[in-house]
Design an enzyme around this catalytic site. Structure first.
Site, PDB file in Angstrom:
ATOM      1  N   ASP A  10      13.336 -95.109  -4.652  1.00 31.25           N
ATOM      2  CA  ASP A  10      13.052 -95.651  -4.027  1.00 31.25           C
ATOM      3  C   ASP A  10      11.831 -97.039  -3.901  1.00 31.25           C
ATOM      4  OD1 ASP A  10      11.556 -95.299  -0.992  1.00 31.25           O
ATOM      5  OD2 ASP A  10       9.747 -95.013  -1.928  1.00 31.25           O
ATOM      6  N   ASP A  12       9.905 -98.906  -1.348  1.00 34.24           N
ATOM      7  CA  ASP A  12       8.245 -99.057  -0.484  1.00 34.24           C
ATOM      8  C   ASP A  12       7.289 -98.027  -1.095  1.00 34.24           C
ATOM      9  OD1 ASP A  12       8.989-101.010   1.534  1.00 34.24           O
ATOM     10  OD2 ASP A  12       9.985 -99.412   1.845  1.00 34.24           O
ATOM     11  N   ASP A 120       7.890 -91.701  -3.079  1.00 33.16           N
ATOM     12  CA  ASP A 120       6.037 -91.544  -3.124  1.00 33.16           C
ATOM     13  C   ASP A 120       5.909 -91.135  -1.917  1.00 33.16           C
ATOM     14  OD1 ASP A 120       7.766 -93.567  -1.564  1.00 33.16           O
ATOM     15  OD2 ASP A 120       5.188 -94.192  -1.016  1.00 33.16           O
TER      16      ASP A 120
HETATM   17 MG   LIG Z   1       8.177 -94.966  -0.120  1.00 33.18          MG
END
Ligand SMILES: [Mg+2]
Length: 154
Positions: A10, A12, A120
Site C-alpha cells: 500500500d 498511504d 495499514d
Molecule cells: Mg494506507
C-alpha cells in the site's frame, strides 16, 4: 533466487507519510477542505516517504514479485496522477527500477491475487484479501523491520 510469491504494498501510511503532504498545504486551503483533506488537488505529490520505507520496498522487490496497490480518492482525480508521479520520483522511472509499471490503483484490493498485502487499513478490500493481510502499524507489525522479518528477509 527470487521468491515467485506476490507481495502488494500500500502507499498511504505504508510507503507514504500522508500528514507530510497535508502540512504543506496553506491553512486557508486546508480550512476549505476540512474533514476531506484527501480531496485537496495536488497534495499527494507533496508527501514524503516514510523513513526506511524505500529501502524496505527495494529489499522486498529483490526477494518477491512486488507490486504497489493503492487507492486514490474518487473525488480527487489529481491524486490518481500524483500517485504515479510520486512512485516515479521516489522509486524510479525506468525499466530497471523496482516499481516500473507495477502500480495498481483500486478500491477493491480483494480482487488482486497474491500471497501478501502490506496495508495499514482494512478498507477498500484489504480485509477481504485472499492472501495474508500484513496489517502495518499494528502491535504485530508496527514498522518495516517487523514486516521484513515476517517475509523472512529481515
Ligand atoms: Mg494506507
Amino acid at each position: 533466487m527470487k521468491n515467485q510469491e506476490i507481495v502488494y504494498v500500500d502507499m498511504d501510511g505504508v510507503l507514504v507519510d500522508f500528514e507530510s503532504g497535508v502540512s504543506r498545504i496553506p491553512s486557508a486551503v486546508r480550512a476549505q477542505y476540512l474533514g476531506n483533506e484527501d480531496e485537496i488537488p495536488g497534495m499527494f505529490a507533496l508527501m514524503d516517504p516514510i523513513p526506511g520505507a524505500l529501502d524496505a520496498f527495494r529489499l522486498v522487490s529483490e526477494n518477491y514479485e512486488t507490486h504497489i496497490l493503492s487507492t486514490a480518492p474518487w473525488n480527487n482525480p489529481s491524486a490518481w496522477t500524483d500517485k504515479v508521479s510520486w512512485v516515479r520520483r521516489y522509486i524510479g522511472e525506468t525499466e530497471e527500477t523496482p516499481a516500473y509499471k507495477r502500480l495498481t490503483i483500486s478500491h477493491n484490493k480483494n480482487l488482486l491475487r497474491g500471497s501478501y498485502l502490506i496495508d495499514d487499513r482494512k478498507k477498500n478490500g484489504a480485509e477481504l484479501f485472499a492472501g495474508e493481510h500484513i496489517h502495518f502499524g499494528t502491535e504485530l507489525y508496527p514498522d518495516w523491520d517487523s514486516v521484513l522479518r515476517r517475509l523472512g528477509i529481515g
